[in-house]
Each structure stands twice: as C-alpha cells, then as structure tokens.
Design an enzyme around this catalytic site. Sequence first.
Site, PDB file in Angstrom:
ATOM      1  N   SER A  88       0.829  -1.198   0.000  1.00 17.37           N
ATOM      2  CA  SER A  88       0.000   0.000   0.000  1.00 17.37           C
ATOM      3  C   SER A  88       0.865   1.250   0.000  1.00 17.37           C
ATOM      4  O   SER A  88       1.628   1.485  -0.930  1.00 17.37           O
ATOM      5  CB  SER A  88      -0.953  -0.034   1.195  1.00 17.37           C
ATOM      6  N   ASP A 249      -5.897   2.196  -4.017  1.00 15.84           N
ATOM      7  CA  ASP A 249      -7.207   2.084  -3.366  1.00 15.84           C
ATOM      8  C   ASP A 249      -7.516   3.310  -2.505  1.00 15.84           C
ATOM      9  O   ASP A 249      -8.552   3.360  -1.856  1.00 15.84           O
ATOM     10  CB  ASP A 249      -7.318   0.793  -2.547  1.00 15.84           C
TER      11      ASP A 249
END
Length: 540
Positions: A88, A249
């Site tokens: 991430s 995301d």
Amino acid sequence: MEDITDLEAYINVKGAIRYLSSTGDIRPGAGVVVAGDLRPSTDRIMRACAQAIVDSGCQVENAGKIPTPALIFHSVATGRAGVMVSGSHIPFDRNGIKLNKSVGEVLKSDEAGITAEVERVRAEEYGRTADTSAFTAQGVLKRTAVLPRVEAAAEERYVARYLTSFPRGSLSGLRVLVYQHSAVGRDILARILGELGAHVVTAGRTETFVPIDTENVTDEMLDRLDGLVTAAATDGPLHAVVSTDGDSDRPLVAAVLPVTDADSRGRRVRFLPGDLLGIVVAEYLGADAVAVPISANDAVERRMSERGMLLRKTRIGSPYVVAAIDELRRTGGHARIVGWEANGGFLLGSDIALAGEPLSALPTRDAVLPILCNLFAAAEQRLTLSARWNQLPARFGRAGLIDEVPVTVSHAILARLVPPGATTEVELDAAGGVLDRSRPDGRPAPLAERAAGAWRDRKATLARFFTPAFGFDEIVRINVLDGVRVYFHSGDVAHVRPSGNAPQLRIYANSDSQARADQIVAFGLREPDGILRHMEKAFA
C-alpha cells in the site's frame, strides 16, 4: 512486512486458503486470482503466493499489476478468492499480502481462523528436513515458481465498471493532471478519465517506488504537485490534480486554483482530505445510509444530519466499515449504502443507478470512484472543483502522533479514560446530566446514576489534560468507540487513540479553523509537556 521471504509468503497464503476452504469459500480445485503492485519485491512474492495456491490444489489466475479494488471486484464477480501483493502506502523496501474472500474483504471475524491455520502450516513447513523442504535455509524457493501469463479480464472489468455507469464525454473541457509516480493504477486512471472526456496530462511517472500516504499529505508533497502544475500549465490551464497511493485504493485529489488565489506560499493546489472528499461522493450518489470511522472529520456528521442520511460510526479500519455496511444491508430499508475512510478510500455497499448502467457494489476501498464523483459533481454544477468544495461544512482537521510509546502504556491510558460498560458515547451538560447517545434506536436517554457517575469522573479526568491554558472549554460529549474522542462546547474536537499496529499514540483534531486544528495537535504533541506526554506520565 519487511523482508517477506518466499517461505513466509507461502505459509501465509497456504494457511489462508486452508481456512477459506474450511468455511466453504474456496471449493476444491477452484481458481484464485493473484495481482500485485509495482514494488521491486512484488514479482518474487507473487510467484511464492502462486506456488502456495497450486500446492493447495487450486488454480492460479494472474491478473498482473492492477489496483487492489480491481482485483477484488473481479474475484468477487467470478466467485473466487484473491491475493494482492502490496504494501500500500508504506516505504518501497517493505511489502505485504492482502487476501480477500470470494464475497469480499476478509473481516475481523475471520482473523482468528486464518491465524490458526497459518500457524499449522508454519509448523509443517518448519518441521521438514533440509532435503524435503521446498525452501532453502534462507527461505528462498529452491525451484523458482512460474506465474501463468497475465490475463486482462480483471483490468477490463474494472475499467468497464466506470465507463458503462458514467456518461461518456461529460468531462469534456476539463484538463486533469494525473500524477502517476509509481501507483499501480496510474495508466488505468488516465485511461478512464480520458474515455470519459477529460483532457489528461500525465506527469511524475517513475519506476522508483514512491510511497504516498493520503492521510499524511505533507507540504513537500503539495510543493511537488504545485511544481507539476506549473510545468504543465504552459500548454493550457489545469483544473485538478489526481493520484492514488501505491496499490491505488486511496485517492489524492487537489483543485488547481487561479494564480490570484494562490496560498501564502504561492501554491495553487488545494488538497482536500479523504474524509471530506467522501461527503461529496455520498451526495453525488444520493446515499441514504453511511458508515465511516469515528476518526473522520465531524463535518461528515453535520452534513449527514442535514441531508437526513443515516450515519453509522465505526472503529478505525476498513473491516469495521465493511461490517457496518453489511449490517445496514441486512437490516434493510436503505437503497444506497456507502462508506469511506479518512484516507479517502470509498466503499460502495449497493448497486446505484447513475446515467448509464447501474454502478455495481464494491465494498472495499476504491480510489477511482471518489475521484470521478468529485469531478462530475463540480462539472454538473458548472463549478470549479474548489467552488464545489466550498459548499462543504467549514470544518478543518489535523492529525499527529508520538512514536515509541509502548502498547502497555497506551492501554494504561485508555483504562483510565474509558468507563466500563457497553455505552460508547455520551452527552454531558453543565448540571451533571449524562445522556447515552449510543443506543441502537439512536435516541439519547439518561444513564443510570452509577454509570453516569463513571462518565462524570472521566470528564473530570480529561479536563485535567484539555485545559483552558490550551484553549479548551467545557466538555459536552465523549465517544470511546475507538480511543477517546472529546467534544467541547466551542466546537473543537480532540481524539486520542493508540495506533492499531505500532507503538504510537495518535491525536486527531477538528475545529472551525485550520489554525486551531493545527494548534490542538501541536499542544498534543509538544515535548516534553504536551497533552499526550502528560497522559503518559500520569497513567503509565
């Protein structure tokens, strides 16, 4: 995770597959979808994950380098589990593995079962001899696993989700800069915006991984974006800058201001935090029920109340938001259920009709949807992005932390600040009255005297730290859903919470001015005599 070996990746994926097989989520011989981000270690870890899938009796679909929400959308649509290799927004030399079920995200209720199976697999693998193990002593696969060829189905399904729901050409006249850096969705985002009519300018592309945390957009990052805008503006005016974190995301959205509206540093980019971006998305989608973490800017609560939208506040973390969305679906009565996090990742709990085909539910963090909804919301009102944001409640936020605070110390602080019992939020008046605001029916009700006394004690304790010397006045509400969130008569909000996965103590603030929100956090973090250090000394 730092230094994920082939063996560690293999153990975790094989253990998770065993658990999901035991629950019936994965059937014997089923396919499992694998994807990854652009970190240097991703390919190696993907191969180890693929070997674990094959050794578990399943088939591998290699979706390639795509956003996490694209992987999950495809795997759920095809009824299969998924494995995403990504760290991430963390530094490039670290990586991670995200698993999802065939019906969506792994939830908190799954964690114990997965952990137990992972430990069983670990015992098996570490119990093998050097001759019988598939791994070297350093945890490297002796025979390099081969990934199947990349299949484009997951990427195309994700792109089609937006191109069939939003009106083609409607962003015509909008000039958008896509800061690509090393985000895995950098080309997909540019493609979607372009096909919806925007004139897309790409900039900042690099093959060196750049970690971007959309909850911590620094002055350095804003200066970088401003520089990209200046460089690109020679070919025409820009209206917005958009980007995502590493696995795409979490969105980053900034409006581009006229030169005459530049800030005190001369910057022309106006960044909007993710919790405020989500308000625009919820309004654009016509949501009637919303789930957000308790740490979100309280502008969310104000606007949802104004719009008559049901609001569910959750603990911090996407699994809690997903669980709240699931509960809202089960209870019925709501046709447009959404959720989002302070990082801007937006979760869609219902199919929602827009101009084209219904926008399919995707109850996992997504970056493309909030980017599109903010651009469309402004364009359809014939406003600049900044002017659309000016319609939001004027509430400002800041967050910060102190590092190397032992978990035991954080727990000791919470033990002294959180009363026993199931009540998670109360309203307190100057006369000593205490109302329970956490009842399932949403109606405040007086607490029994013993419980009310415990909350009055906590109010007095908190007042020792949030003092008039720091600019605080009467405490009027306290929420202990996740940490301790304190509301003051002035409208200020201060929220103290231990990090969920690190030895850190965090403070969040909301206020009617950015200067005051910044000041609250500064008072909280001040060394050696700030609010958090006072708590540490008093309760450790």
